[in-house]
Design a protein around this motif. Structure first.
Motif, PDB file in Angstrom:
ATOM      1  N   MET A 161       0.843  -1.174   0.000  1.00 48.95           N
ATOM      2  CA  MET A 161       0.000   0.000   0.000  1.00 48.95           C
ATOM      3  C   MET A 161       0.888   1.238   0.000  1.00 48.95           C
ATOM      4  SD  MET A 161      -3.104   1.291   2.483  1.00 48.95           S
ATOM      5  CE  MET A 161      -2.400   0.676   3.951  1.00 48.95           C
ATOM      6  N   LEU A 162       0.503   2.213  -0.803  1.00 51.05           N
ATOM      7  CA  LEU A 162       1.189   3.496  -0.830  1.00 51.05           C
ATOM      8  C   LEU A 162       0.378   4.518  -0.043  1.00 51.05           C
ATOM      9  CD1 LEU A 162       2.325   3.964  -4.543  1.00 51.05           C
ATOM     10  CD2 LEU A 162       3.803   3.740  -2.552  1.00 51.05           C
ATOM     11  N   GLU A 163       1.028   5.206   0.875  1.00 51.34           N
ATOM     12  CA  GLU A 163       0.427   6.361   1.545  1.00 51.34           C
ATOM     13  C   GLU A 163       0.746   7.573   0.692  1.00 51.34           C
ATOM     14  OE1 GLU A 163       1.796   6.891   5.525  1.00 51.34           O
ATOM     15  OE2 GLU A 163       0.963   4.990   6.196  1.00 51.34           O
ATOM     16  N   ILE A 164      -0.281   8.347   0.374  1.00 47.88           N
ATOM     17  CA  ILE A 164      -0.089   9.504  -0.491  1.00 47.88           C
ATOM     18  C   ILE A 164      -0.629  10.739   0.212  1.00 47.88           C
ATOM     19  CG2 ILE A 164      -0.660  10.537  -2.717  1.00 47.88           C
ATOM     20  CD1 ILE A 164      -1.030   7.564  -3.648  1.00 47.88           C
ATOM     21  N   TYR A 165       0.212  11.732   0.320  1.00 47.57           N
ATOM     22  CA  TYR A 165      -0.168  13.029   0.888  1.00 47.57           C
ATOM     23  C   TYR A 165      -0.216  14.024  -0.263  1.00 47.57           C
ATOM     24  CZ  TYR A 165       0.832  10.922   5.382  1.00 47.57           C
ATOM     25  OH  TYR A 165       0.811  10.108   6.491  1.00 47.57           O
ATOM     26  N   ILE A 166      -1.307  14.795  -0.337  1.00 48.73           N
ATOM     27  CA  ILE A 166      -1.459  15.763  -1.424  1.00 48.73           C
ATOM     28  C   ILE A 166      -1.756  17.137  -0.852  1.00 48.73           C
ATOM     29  CG2 ILE A 166      -2.217  14.039  -3.108  1.00 48.73           C
ATOM     30  CD1 ILE A 166      -5.120  15.074  -2.626  1.00 48.73           C
ATOM     31  N   ASP A 167      -1.392  18.171  -1.614  1.00 48.29           N
ATOM     32  CA  ASP A 167      -1.734  19.532  -1.208  1.00 48.29           C
ATOM     33  C   ASP A 167      -1.659  20.459  -2.405  1.00 48.29           C
ATOM     34  OD1 ASP A 167      -2.650  21.360   0.636  1.00 48.29           O
ATOM     35  OD2 ASP A 167      -0.690  21.793   1.497  1.00 48.29           O
ATOM     36  N   GLY A 168      -2.415  21.534  -2.306  1.00 46.15           N
ATOM     37  CA  GLY A 168      -2.384  22.599  -3.293  1.00 46.15           C
ATOM     38  C   GLY A 168      -2.083  23.901  -2.596  1.00 46.15           C
ATOM     39  N   ALA A 169      -1.531  24.848  -3.332  1.00 44.79           N
ATOM     40  CA  ALA A 169      -1.230  26.167  -2.776  1.00 44.79           C
ATOM     41  C   ALA A 169      -1.556  27.223  -3.826  1.00 44.79           C
ATOM     42  CB  ALA A 169       0.237  26.256  -2.375  1.00 44.79           C
ATOM     43  N   THR A 170      -2.105  28.335  -3.358  1.00 42.03           N
ATOM     44  CA  THR A 170      -2.501  29.418  -4.251  1.00 42.03           C
ATOM     45  C   THR A 170      -2.134  30.755  -3.628  1.00 42.03           C
ATOM     46  OG1 THR A 170      -4.352  28.117  -5.073  1.00 42.03           O
ATOM     47  CG2 THR A 170      -4.476  30.469  -5.452  1.00 42.03           C
ATOM     48  N   LEU A 171      -1.638  31.659  -4.452  1.00 46.67           N
ATOM     49  CA  LEU A 171      -1.384  33.024  -3.999  1.00 46.67           C
ATOM     50  C   LEU A 171      -2.648  33.837  -4.232  1.00 46.67           C
ATOM     51  CD1 LEU A 171       2.179  33.670  -5.447  1.00 46.67           C
ATOM     52  CD2 LEU A 171       1.560  33.175  -3.079  1.00 46.67           C
ATOM     53  N   GLY A 172      -3.238  34.340  -3.167  1.00 48.09           N
ATOM     54  CA  GLY A 172      -4.481  35.087  -3.304  1.00 48.09           C
ATOM     55  C   GLY A 172      -5.665  34.166  -3.490  1.00 48.09           C
ATOM     56  N   GLU A 173      -6.821  34.763  -3.811  1.00 46.52           N
ATOM     57  CA  GLU A 173      -8.039  33.976  -3.952  1.00 46.52           C
ATOM     58  C   GLU A 173      -8.050  33.139  -5.223  1.00 46.52           C
ATOM     59  OE1 GLU A 173     -12.613  35.152  -3.742  1.00 46.52           O
ATOM     60  OE2 GLU A 173     -11.346  36.056  -2.195  1.00 46.52           O
ATOM     61  N   ASN A 174      -7.645  33.718  -6.322  1.00 51.53           N
ATOM     62  CA  ASN A 174      -7.540  33.015  -7.607  1.00 51.53           C
ATOM     63  C   ASN A 174      -6.262  33.489  -8.278  1.00 51.53           C
ATOM     64  OD1 ASN A 174     -10.016  31.397  -7.985  1.00 51.53           O
ATOM     65  ND2 ASN A 174     -11.025  33.364  -7.780  1.00 51.53           N
ATOM     66  N   GLY A 175      -5.152  32.940  -7.837  1.00 53.69           N
ATOM     67  CA  GLY A 175      -3.879  33.408  -8.360  1.00 53.69           C
ATOM     68  C   GLY A 175      -3.008  32.263  -8.798  1.00 53.69           C
ATOM     69  N   LYS A 176      -1.702  32.542  -8.848  1.00 49.42           N
ATOM     70  CA  LYS A 176      -0.742  31.503  -9.192  1.00 49.42           C
ATOM     71  C   LYS A 176      -0.949  30.323  -8.251  1.00 49.42           C
ATOM     72  CE  LYS A 176       2.962  34.398 -10.940  1.00 49.42           C
ATOM     73  NZ  LYS A 176       4.391  34.741 -10.781  1.00 49.42           N
ATOM     74  N   SER A 177      -0.906  29.127  -8.816  1.00 50.00           N
ATOM     75  CA  SER A 177      -1.185  27.928  -8.023  1.00 50.00           C
ATOM     76  C   SER A 177      -0.220  26.808  -8.360  1.00 50.00           C
ATOM     77  CB  SER A 177      -2.618  27.450  -8.278  1.00 50.00           C
ATOM     78  OG  SER A 177      -3.542  28.434  -7.886  1.00 50.00           O
ATOM     79  N   ALA A 178      -0.067  25.918  -7.393  1.00 54.71           N
ATOM     80  CA  ALA A 178       0.775  24.742  -7.570  1.00 54.71           C
ATOM     81  C   ALA A 178       0.172  23.585  -6.786  1.00 54.71           C
ATOM     82  CB  ALA A 178       2.203  25.024  -7.098  1.00 54.71           C
ATOM     83  N   ALA A 179       0.621  22.382  -7.100  1.00 50.93           N
ATOM     84  CA  ALA A 179       0.119  21.179  -6.450  1.00 50.93           C
ATOM     85  C   ALA A 179       1.299  20.266  -6.145  1.00 50.93           C
ATOM     86  CB  ALA A 179      -0.867  20.473  -7.378  1.00 50.93           C
ATOM     87  N   SER A 180       1.098  19.393  -5.150  1.00 54.16           N
ATOM     88  CA  SER A 180       2.182  18.488  -4.775  1.00 54.16           C
ATOM     89  C   SER A 180       1.636  17.162  -4.268  1.00 54.16           C
ATOM     90  CB  SER A 180       3.049  19.122  -3.685  1.00 54.16           C
ATOM     91  OG  SER A 180       2.314  19.203  -2.479  1.00 54.16           O
ATOM     92  N   PHE A 181       2.535  16.185  -4.197  1.00 53.40           N
ATOM     93  CA  PHE A 181       2.204  14.902  -3.586  1.00 53.40           C
ATOM     94  C   PHE A 181       3.462  14.263  -3.032  1.00 53.40           C
ATOM     95  CE2 PHE A 181       3.740  13.376  -7.612  1.00 53.40           C
ATOM     96  CZ  PHE A 181       4.313  12.161  -7.315  1.00 53.40           C
ATOM     97  N   ILE A 182       3.255  13.369  -2.086  1.00 54.77           N
ATOM     98  CA  ILE A 182       4.293  12.486  -1.570  1.00 54.77           C
ATOM     99  C   ILE A 182       3.674  11.097  -1.552  1.00 54.77           C
ATOM    100  CG2 ILE A 182       5.787  11.908   0.383  1.00 54.77           C
ATOM    101  CD1 ILE A 182       5.142  14.932   1.261  1.00 54.77           C
ATOM    102  N   ALA A 183       4.361  10.121  -2.112  1.00 52.92           N
ATOM    103  CA  ALA A 183       3.886   8.731  -2.117  1.00 52.92           C
ATOM    104  C   ALA A 183       4.967   7.878  -1.485  1.00 52.92           C
ATOM    105  CB  ALA A 183       3.598   8.266  -3.541  1.00 52.92           C
ATOM    106  N   LYS A 184       4.583   7.111  -0.452  1.00 52.83           N
ATOM    107  CA  LYS A 184       5.617   6.332   0.225  1.00 52.83           C
ATOM    108  C   LYS A 184       5.054   5.054   0.839  1.00 52.83           C
ATOM    109  CE  LYS A 184       5.227   9.061   4.451  1.00 52.83           C
ATOM    110  NZ  LYS A 184       5.927   9.857   5.437  1.00 52.83           N
TER     111      LYS A 184
END
Length: 137
Positions: free
Chosen positions: A1-24
């Motif tokens: 089984m893989l544990e996966i952590y995910i998250d998103g980040a945004t500057l402002g309400e609707n701005g530059k955004s990015a996403a991430s994950f860790i699978a282990k």
């Protein structure tokens, strides 16, 4: 089984955004972040799940996935297999298709304090405006 952590980040309400994950698990540790451009924070959170599933589907189709997210909207949408929000629906449809590559996919809400590494990776994606997938320790 893989544990996966995910998250998103945004500057402002609707701005530059990015996403991430860790699978282990005991044998694997992969992490990544990607810049996604202009989006809402909720969209960035959905994109994080898409990014993880897309990255893992080619090499880990035999794995059971246990996904952890600090986004209640993402967790509720995936658990209920339903959303009224047309913007989120397009993400859910893609997520549902990708989940079909794995034998079982579970998702669980976690508090922000348990998702610090994924948050840091998403913020790195914001700063660098790049995509990186790498081994982690």
């Amino acid at each position: 089984m893989l544990e996966i952590y995910i998250d998103g980040a945004t500057l402002g309400e609707n701005g530059k955004s990015a996403a991430s994950f860790i699978a282990k698990n005991k044998h694997v540790c992969i992490e990544g972040y990607t810049y996604i451009g202009e989006a809402s924070n909720h969209e960035a959170e959905f994109h994080a799940l898409l990014f993880a599933l897309t990255t893992l589907k080619d090499n880990y189709q035999s794995e059971i996935l246990s996904i952890r997210s600090d986004s209640q909207i993402v967790v509720d949408t995936v658990e209920k297999a339903y959303t009224k929000n047309s913007t989120f629906l397009k993400y859910y449809d893609a997520i549902k298709e990708l989940m079909g590559y794995f034998p079982h996919v579970f998702i669980k809400w976690i508090p922000d304090k348990e998702n610090k590494r994924a948050d840091a990776l998403a913020r790195k994606g914001l700063l660098t405006e790049t995509t990186v997938i790498q081994s982690c320790s």
